[in-house]
Design a protein around this motif. Structure first.
Motif, PDB file in Angstrom:
ATOM      1  N   ALA A 185      22.510 -11.549   7.265  1.00 43.26           N
ATOM      2  CA  ALA A 185      21.684 -12.552   6.591  1.00 43.26           C
ATOM      3  C   ALA A 185      22.067 -13.926   7.108  1.00 43.26           C
ATOM      4  CB  ALA A 185      21.882 -12.482   5.081  1.00 43.26           C
ATOM      5  N   ARG A 186      21.074 -14.759   7.354  1.00 44.36           N
ATOM      6  CA  ARG A 186      21.302 -16.138   7.761  1.00 44.36           C
ATOM      7  C   ARG A 186      20.873 -17.037   6.607  1.00 44.36           C
ATOM      8  NH1 ARG A 186      18.227 -17.554  13.043  1.00 44.36           N
ATOM      9  NH2 ARG A 186      19.304 -15.624  13.602  1.00 44.36           N
ATOM     10  N   LEU A 187      21.662 -18.063   6.323  1.00 39.68           N
ATOM     11  CA  LEU A 187      21.432 -18.871   5.138  1.00 39.68           C
ATOM     12  C   LEU A 187      21.194 -20.341   5.454  1.00 39.68           C
ATOM     13  CD1 LEU A 187      23.871 -16.581   4.387  1.00 39.68           C
ATOM     14  CD2 LEU A 187      23.216 -17.393   2.133  1.00 39.68           C
ATOM     15  N   SER A 188      20.521 -21.008   4.523  1.00 33.88           N
ATOM     16  CA  SER A 188      20.234 -22.432   4.661  1.00 33.88           C
ATOM     17  C   SER A 188      21.421 -23.258   4.183  1.00 33.88           C
ATOM     18  CB  SER A 188      18.980 -22.778   3.848  1.00 33.88           C
ATOM     19  OG  SER A 188      19.248 -22.629   2.450  1.00 33.88           O
ATOM     20  N   ALA A 244      16.182   4.940  20.577  1.00 40.44           N
ATOM     21  CA  ALA A 244      17.252   4.410  21.420  1.00 40.44           C
ATOM     22  C   ALA A 244      17.845   3.141  20.817  1.00 40.44           C
ATOM     23  CB  ALA A 244      16.732   4.119  22.820  1.00 40.44           C
ATOM     24  N   ILE A 245      16.973   2.307  20.268  1.00 42.58           N
ATOM     25  CA  ILE A 245      17.383   1.012  19.740  1.00 42.58           C
ATOM     26  C   ILE A 245      16.308   0.538  18.771  1.00 42.58           C
ATOM     27  CG2 ILE A 245      16.290  -0.246  21.651  1.00 42.58           C
ATOM     28  CD1 ILE A 245      18.616  -2.262  21.506  1.00 42.58           C
ATOM     29  N   PHE A 246      16.703  -0.190  17.746  1.00 36.43           N
ATOM     30  CA  PHE A 246      15.695  -0.776  16.868  1.00 36.43           C
ATOM     31  C   PHE A 246      16.191  -2.093  16.298  1.00 36.43           C
ATOM     32  CE2 PHE A 246      18.058   1.577  13.567  1.00 36.43           C
ATOM     33  CZ  PHE A 246      18.140   0.632  12.553  1.00 36.43           C
ATOM     34  N   LYS A 247      15.225  -2.930  15.903  1.00 33.61           N
ATOM     35  CA  LYS A 247      15.514  -4.191  15.228  1.00 33.61           C
ATOM     36  C   LYS A 247      14.461  -4.417  14.165  1.00 33.61           C
ATOM     37  CE  LYS A 247      14.668  -8.239  17.197  1.00 33.61           C
ATOM     38  NZ  LYS A 247      14.807  -9.460  18.045  1.00 33.61           N
ATOM     39  N   LEU A 248      14.896  -4.678  12.951  1.00 32.52           N
ATOM     40  CA  LEU A 248      14.013  -5.037  11.844  1.00 32.52           C
ATOM     41  C   LEU A 248      14.418  -6.420  11.358  1.00 32.52           C
ATOM     42  CD1 LEU A 248      14.275  -1.751   9.711  1.00 32.52           C
ATOM     43  CD2 LEU A 248      12.682  -2.224  11.570  1.00 32.52           C
ATOM     44  N   SER A 249      13.455  -7.254  11.031  1.00 33.47           N
ATOM     45  CA  SER A 249      13.791  -8.572  10.500  1.00 33.47           C
ATOM     46  C   SER A 249      12.750  -9.006   9.484  1.00 33.47           C
ATOM     47  CB  SER A 249      13.901  -9.609  11.622  1.00 33.47           C
ATOM     48  OG  SER A 249      12.712  -9.693  12.379  1.00 33.47           O
ATOM     49  N   SER A 250      13.176  -9.867   8.572  1.00 33.44           N
ATOM     50  CA  SER A 250      12.306 -10.347   7.509  1.00 33.44           C
ATOM     51  C   SER A 250      12.616 -11.805   7.226  1.00 33.44           C
ATOM     52  CB  SER A 250      12.508  -9.510   6.237  1.00 33.44           C
ATOM     53  OG  SER A 250      11.684  -9.968   5.178  1.00 33.44           O
ATOM     54  N   THR A 251      11.572 -12.595   6.961  1.00 36.67           N
ATOM     55  CA  THR A 251      11.744 -13.999   6.621  1.00 36.67           C
ATOM     56  C   THR A 251      10.610 -14.445   5.721  1.00 36.67           C
ATOM     57  OG1 THR A 251      12.232 -16.190   7.523  1.00 36.67           O
ATOM     58  CG2 THR A 251      10.400 -14.986   8.526  1.00 36.67           C
ATOM     59  N   GLN A 277      20.480 -20.588   0.522  1.00 38.34           N
ATOM     60  CA  GLN A 277      19.783 -19.331   0.309  1.00 38.34           C
ATOM     61  C   GLN A 277      19.418 -18.634   1.618  1.00 38.34           C
ATOM     62  OE1 GLN A 277      15.670 -19.827  -1.325  1.00 38.34           O
ATOM     63  NE2 GLN A 277      16.145 -22.011  -1.189  1.00 38.34           N
ATOM     64  N   THR A 278      19.174 -17.354   1.508  1.00 34.61           N
ATOM     65  CA  THR A 278      18.862 -16.530   2.671  1.00 34.61           C
ATOM     66  C   THR A 278      17.506 -16.905   3.246  1.00 34.61           C
ATOM     67  OG1 THR A 278      20.142 -14.710   1.730  1.00 34.61           O
ATOM     68  CG2 THR A 278      18.578 -14.162   3.479  1.00 34.61           C
ATOM     69  N   VAL A 279      17.462 -17.196   4.546  1.00 35.00           N
ATOM     70  CA  VAL A 279      16.193 -17.520   5.197  1.00 35.00           C
ATOM     71  C   VAL A 279      15.799 -16.467   6.230  1.00 35.00           C
ATOM     72  CG1 VAL A 279      16.380 -20.007   4.825  1.00 35.00           C
ATOM     73  CG2 VAL A 279      17.371 -19.002   6.897  1.00 35.00           C
ATOM     74  N   GLY A 314      15.354 -15.704   0.338  1.00 34.25           N
ATOM     75  CA  GLY A 314      15.452 -16.416  -0.934  1.00 34.25           C
ATOM     76  C   GLY A 314      16.631 -16.004  -1.781  1.00 34.25           C
ATOM     77  N   MET A 315      17.371 -14.975  -1.370  1.00 37.77           N
ATOM     78  CA  MET A 315      18.581 -14.608  -2.099  1.00 37.77           C
ATOM     79  C   MET A 315      19.634 -15.701  -1.942  1.00 37.77           C
ATOM     80  SD  MET A 315      19.520 -10.588  -1.521  1.00 37.77           S
ATOM     81  CE  MET A 315      18.984  -9.364  -2.730  1.00 37.77           C
ATOM     82  N   SER A 316      20.393 -15.934  -3.003  1.00 33.92           N
ATOM     83  CA  SER A 316      21.522 -16.860  -2.889  1.00 33.92           C
ATOM     84  C   SER A 316      22.618 -16.202  -2.053  1.00 33.92           C
ATOM     85  CB  SER A 316      22.071 -17.198  -4.273  1.00 33.92           C
ATOM     86  OG  SER A 316      22.680 -16.047  -4.859  1.00 33.92           O
TER      87      SER A 316
END
Length: 258
Positions: free
Chosen positions: A104-107, A215-222, A114-116, A50-52
């Motif tokens: 960040a991926r945006l709409s 060894a490796i990590f991935k975090l994501s939020s939507t 905005q950030t989705v 939701g960030m611009s």
């Protein structure tokens, strides 16, 4: 093989019309509005859905000390061989810092650009960087985000999902109905996923074989409600231009003599 000139002309006209694109400044149908869950953290290094675009740029710059890299794209919609295209907008922002990538991926423009989707990832394999200790890293995630809706401790990877709907924790079962999925996969099953969940925070942490380090990590939020409504708004914002282009094409269509 001899090509029929009439057929070739028709094919050329078809592909030419499909390639027709009109840069449009679409109407803004929704504004950027940051997602939140009462009493819970859903950000990744200060970035939240939701960030611009400007807010996301500022957050990324504050982390890395440098301007974010970015890519642009355009929204397109088509019908009956006619396609219209929006003017370009920022599609993705990212920084590489301390061996990690934060992105960040945006709409599109009609949904407020905005950030989705937010993601943080790192791979410590085949590098000289010192990887964090596995158990303290896992504990830090639990301290920040709280008790997960789903947890699976594999032999080498731990998966965690925090899922919510309307500000409340939502039960999460990746093998249930509806499935509780990581954000990028959930995007493929909108709007059904958005009806069951909105905010999803996902983590996958791999352990280095024979050590106590990551060894490796991935975090994501939507926020799937933002993603869903943004997709709808981006298409709707171009619809008047497409309708006008279709009307113009119909008016210019040749009339056959009978």
């Amino acid at each position: 093989m001899k090509r029929n000139p009439f057929v070739a002309t028709c094919l050329f006209a078809l592909f030419a019309s499909m390639a027709f694109a009109q840069d449009v400044v679409p109407e803004v149908l929704m504004d950027a509005a940051q997602s939140s869950v009462p009493g819970r953290q859903i950000d990744i290094r200060g970035l939240v859905p939701g960030m611009s675009a400007d807010e996301a740029r500022a957050a990324l710059a504050s982390i890395s000390g440098t301007a974010a890299e970015e890519t642009t794209t355009s929204t397109t919609i088509s019908s009956n061989g006619i396609m219209v295209r929006s003017v370009p907008y920022t599609r993705a922002l990212w920084v590489d810092h301390d061996g990690e990538r934060l992105s960040a991926r945006l709409s599109g423009l009609s949904s407020g650009n905005q950030t989705v989707f937010v993601q943080r990832e790192a791979d410590y394999r085949n590098t000289d960087r010192q990887a964090p200790l596995y158990e303290p890293f896992l504990a830090s995630l639990l301290e920040k985000y709280g008790t997960p809706s789903f947890r699976k401790d594999g032999q080498s990877v731990t998966y965690l999902i925090w899922s919510y709907k309307d500000g409340q924790p939502a039960p999460c079962d990746p093998s249930g109905t509806p499935q509780c999925l990581e954000p990028e996969i959930a995007f493929q099953y909108l709007p059904q996923q958005a009806e069951a969940y909105d905010v999803i925070v996902y983590a996958a942490i791999g352990r280095e074989t024979g050590t106590d380090r990551v060894a490796i990590f991935k975090l994501s939020s939507t926020d799937l409600s933002i993603k869903w409504t943004a997709d709808e708004a981006d298409a709707a914002g171009l619809r008047p231009a497409l309708d006008a282009a279709l009307a113009e094409a119909r008016a210019k269509a040749p009339k056959l003599a009978l």
